[in-house]
Motif scaffolding. Structure first.
Motif, PDB file in Angstrom:
ATOM      1  N   GLN A  20       0.800  -1.009   0.021  1.00 19.12           N
ATOM      2  CA  GLN A  20      -0.112   0.096  -0.068  1.00 19.12           C
ATOM      3  C   GLN A  20       0.812   1.286   0.112  1.00 19.12           C
ATOM      4  OE1 GLN A  20      -3.493   0.041   2.880  1.00 19.12           O
ATOM      5  NE2 GLN A  20      -2.745   2.337   3.188  1.00 19.12           N
ATOM      6  N   VAL A  21       1.471   1.412  -0.902  1.00 19.63           N
ATOM      7  CA  VAL A  21       2.176   2.784  -1.348  1.00 19.63           C
ATOM      8  C   VAL A  21       2.554   3.026  -2.985  1.00 19.63           C
ATOM      9  CG1 VAL A  21       4.791   3.684  -1.223  1.00 19.63           C
ATOM     10  CG2 VAL A  21       4.039   2.043   0.586  1.00 19.63           C
ATOM     11  N   ARG A  22       1.985   4.216  -3.051  1.00 16.93           N
ATOM     12  CA  ARG A  22       2.230   4.684  -4.546  1.00 16.93           C
ATOM     13  C   ARG A  22       2.479   6.074  -4.357  1.00 16.93           C
ATOM     14  NH1 ARG A  22      -0.355   2.381  -9.158  1.00 16.93           N
ATOM     15  NH2 ARG A  22      -1.433   0.421  -8.609  1.00 16.93           N
ATOM     16  N   PHE A  23       3.492   6.448  -5.239  1.00 20.91           N
ATOM     17  CA  PHE A  23       3.842   7.811  -5.428  1.00 20.91           C
ATOM     18  C   PHE A  23       4.150   8.390  -6.978  1.00 20.91           C
ATOM     19  CE2 PHE A  23       6.820  11.463  -5.833  1.00 20.91           C
ATOM     20  CZ  PHE A  23       6.375  12.284  -5.019  1.00 20.91           C
ATOM     21  N   ASN A  24       3.297   9.416  -7.420  1.00 22.37           N
ATOM     22  CA  ASN A  24       3.359   9.723  -8.820  1.00 22.37           C
ATOM     23  C   ASN A  24       3.072   8.643  -9.779  1.00 22.37           C
ATOM     24  OD1 ASN A  24       3.818  11.719 -10.683  1.00 22.37           O
ATOM     25  ND2 ASN A  24       5.907  10.964 -11.159  1.00 22.37           N
ATOM     26  N   VAL A  25       2.200   7.709  -9.210  1.00 22.94           N
ATOM     27  CA  VAL A  25       1.687   6.342 -10.153  1.00 22.94           C
ATOM     28  C   VAL A  25       0.205   6.192  -9.547  1.00 22.94           C
ATOM     29  CG1 VAL A  25       2.282   4.255 -11.177  1.00 22.94           C
ATOM     30  CG2 VAL A  25       4.136   5.628 -10.358  1.00 22.94           C
ATOM     31  N   ARG A  26      -0.481   6.826  -9.987  1.00 20.44           N
ATOM     32  CA  ARG A  26      -2.088   6.847  -9.352  1.00 20.44           C
ATOM     33  C   ARG A  26      -2.651   5.493  -9.912  1.00 20.44           C
ATOM     34  NH1 ARG A  26      -5.199  11.957 -10.511  1.00 20.44           N
ATOM     35  NH2 ARG A  26      -7.043  10.553  -9.982  1.00 20.44           N
ATOM     36  N   PRO A  27      -3.452   4.614  -9.287  1.00 18.03           N
ATOM     37  CA  PRO A  27      -4.024   3.803  -9.667  1.00 18.03           C
ATOM     38  C   PRO A  27      -4.944   3.826 -10.911  1.00 18.03           C
ATOM     39  CG  PRO A  27      -5.074   4.078  -7.616  1.00 18.03           C
ATOM     40  CD  PRO A  27      -3.877   4.948  -7.737  1.00 18.03           C
ATOM     41  N   GLU A  28      -5.167   3.032 -11.896  1.00 11.43           N
ATOM     42  CA  GLU A  28      -5.970   3.391 -13.186  1.00 11.43           C
ATOM     43  C   GLU A  28      -6.802   2.226 -13.439  1.00 11.43           C
ATOM     44  OE1 GLU A  28      -4.490   4.021 -17.676  1.00 11.43           O
ATOM     45  OE2 GLU A  28      -3.344   3.011 -16.301  1.00 11.43           O
ATOM     46  N   ILE A  29      -7.952   2.708 -14.106  1.00 12.75           N
ATOM     47  CA  ILE A  29      -8.845   2.063 -14.814  1.00 12.75           C
ATOM     48  C   ILE A  29      -9.081   2.888 -16.169  1.00 12.75           C
ATOM     49  CG2 ILE A  29     -11.523   1.525 -15.138  1.00 12.75           C
ATOM     50  CD1 ILE A  29     -11.685   0.809 -12.418  1.00 12.75           C
ATOM     51  N   THR A  30      -8.701   2.034 -17.215  1.00  9.67           N
ATOM     52  CA  THR A  30      -8.704   2.431 -18.716  1.00  9.67           C
ATOM     53  C   THR A  30      -9.826   2.432 -19.421  1.00  9.67           C
ATOM     54  OG1 THR A  30      -6.318   1.594 -18.531  1.00  9.67           O
ATOM     55  CG2 THR A  30      -7.095   2.549 -20.610  1.00  9.67           C
ATOM     56  N   VAL A  31     -10.327   3.510 -20.254  1.00 11.60           N
ATOM     57  CA  VAL A  31     -11.487   3.380 -20.949  1.00 11.60           C
ATOM     58  C   VAL A  31     -10.987   3.894 -22.545  1.00 11.60           C
ATOM     59  CG1 VAL A  31     -13.887   4.212 -21.292  1.00 11.60           C
ATOM     60  CG2 VAL A  31     -13.082   4.127 -19.019  1.00 11.60           C
ATOM     61  N   PHE A  32     -11.060   2.901 -23.330  1.00 16.46           N
ATOM     62  CA  PHE A  32     -10.897   3.081 -24.708  1.00 16.46           C
ATOM     63  C   PHE A  32     -11.999   3.111 -25.447  1.00 16.46           C
ATOM     64  CE2 PHE A  32      -7.276   0.287 -22.987  1.00 16.46           C
ATOM     65  CZ  PHE A  32      -6.279   0.849 -23.439  1.00 16.46           C
ATOM     66  N   THR A  33     -12.062   4.131 -26.673  1.00 15.88           N
ATOM     67  CA  THR A  33     -13.134   4.387 -27.289  1.00 15.88           C
ATOM     68  C   THR A  33     -12.542   3.659 -28.750  1.00 15.88           C
ATOM     69  OG1 THR A  33     -13.690   6.354 -26.341  1.00 15.88           O
ATOM     70  CG2 THR A  33     -14.689   6.025 -28.550  1.00 15.88           C
ATOM     71  N   LEU A  34     -13.452   2.712 -29.297  1.00 17.14           N
ATOM     72  CA  LEU A  34     -13.167   1.898 -30.462  1.00 17.14           C
ATOM     73  C   LEU A  34     -13.321   2.914 -31.717  1.00 17.14           C
ATOM     74  CD1 LEU A  34     -14.994  -1.544 -29.560  1.00 17.14           C
ATOM     75  CD2 LEU A  34     -12.276  -0.778 -29.203  1.00 17.14           C
ATOM     76  N   GLU A  35     -12.505   2.652 -32.561  1.00 15.32           N
ATOM     77  CA  GLU A  35     -12.136   3.563 -33.919  1.00 15.32           C
ATOM     78  C   GLU A  35     -12.032   2.330 -34.965  1.00 15.32           C
ATOM     79  OE1 GLU A  35      -9.728   6.671 -33.643  1.00 15.32           O
ATOM     80  OE2 GLU A  35     -10.724   7.814 -32.005  1.00 15.32           O
ATOM     81  N   ARG A  36     -12.389   2.958 -36.037  1.00 16.60           N
ATOM     82  CA  ARG A  36     -11.687   2.173 -37.164  1.00 16.60           C
ATOM     83  C   ARG A  36     -10.398   2.525 -37.337  1.00 16.60           C
ATOM     84  NH1 ARG A  36     -16.068  -0.362 -41.362  1.00 16.60           N
ATOM     85  NH2 ARG A  36     -14.318  -1.115 -41.942  1.00 16.60           N
ATOM     86  N   GLY A  37      -9.556   1.367 -37.722  1.00 14.79           N
ATOM     87  CA  GLY A  37      -8.198   1.867 -38.005  1.00 14.79           C
ATOM     88  C   GLY A  37      -7.612   1.058 -39.018  1.00 14.79           C
TER      89      GLY A  37
END
Length: 279
Positions: free
Chosen positions: A262-279
């Motif tokens: 239980q230690v973090r510094f300058n690295v916040r926990p994350e949930i990532t949300v991607f938006t799908l596009e045609r590529g």
């Protein structure tokens, strides 16, 4: 320097150290960030353009930090109403069988996608020394029962999007060729791969597309403007975020929702949300 001035300086430095210590222990480990990114996918069906794909990684359910934080984070994520949700491994921090009940308790609140919910295992899901297959099987059974389809060197096409799941690099069932050698080049693919070091192995069979990983936690502590000093990967470039592998593959390394310590510094926990596009 006068003695009084010197003592005031020492006191101020000590106070700053205490504040920083409290921040890294009690604030940033629970200061969740939802990051937003476009995800161009080749051959993406028109009906999936604009849909969202949420990545949750490394929840590390166990005894190292309050599980209520994970439940609250899941509730925030549910409010975003994602179309797809993928979990990229390390559901538990396995120490003993009590983690099975804890995992079930937390994942009663799991985030589900409107169109599909899938995941893969990480090294910690294989128990001690990443060699306890019975632990991996039990973790799989529990989260499958909570509505998460676990892919173990398998692929699943969900509403036109093909999700490919590799089992963990350090564990006993790492067989990427068994699935990567048979991908249909006409389908839109996204690969889930817990450990980003796998991207450097000669197993990809010409794959071009996105690879979603976790495992590193972004190092958890990172000095400003410098690389994180402690990363559990051979390729120290693989710390966090988007990496162009310069061969048609794009790697994204999630910073993790949970943590081992239980230690973090300058690295916040994350949930990532991607938006799908045609590529």
């Amino acid at each position: 320097m006068k003695r009084r001035t010197f003592l005031k300086g020492i006191a101020a430095a000590g106070g700053a150290g205490v504040i920083t210590g409290l921040y890294t222990w009690q604030v940033e480990p629970f200061w969740l960030e939802f990051t937003q990114h476009p995800m161009p996918v080749r051959n993406l069906p028109e009906e999936l353009v604009g849909k969202t794909l949420m990545q949750i990684s490394d929840t590390h359910v166990g005894t190292r930090f309050p599980r209520s934080y994970l439940v609250e984070s899941f509730q925030k994520a549910q409010a975003m109403n994602p179309d797809f949700v993928v979990y990229t491994g390390d559901f538990v921090n396995y120490e003993d069988k009590s983690q099975f009940d804890q995992l079930s308790e937390v994942y009663d609140h799991a985030v589900h996608g409107k169109l599909g919910t899938l995941g893969i295992l990480g090294n910690h899901d294989y128990g001690k020394d990443w060699r306890e297959d019975q632990v991996a099987d039990r973790v799989t059974d529990i989260v499958t029962g909570k509505g998460i389809q676990i892919l173990r060197n398998q692929q699943a096409t969900v509403r036109g999007l093909n999700i490919v799941g590799l089992d963990d690099y350090w564990a006993t069932n790492f067989k990427p060729e068994s699935v990567l050698s048979g991908l249909d080049p006409n389908l839109p693919h996204v690969v889930l791969c817990h450990n980003p070091d796998v991207t450097d192995l000669p197993v990809w069979n010409g794959y071009r597309g996105w690879i979603l990983s976790g495992h590193t936690h972004g190092g958890q502590c990172k000095p400003p403007f410098l690389r994180a000093p402690l990363l559990p990967v051979n390729n120290k470039r693989y710390d966090q975020g988007r990496k162009d592998l310069e061969d048609g593959r794009t790697l994204y390394i999630n910073r993790a929702l949970g943590h081992l310590i239980q230690v973090r510094f300058n690295v916040r926990p994350e949930i990532t949300v991607f938006t799908l596009e045609r590529g």
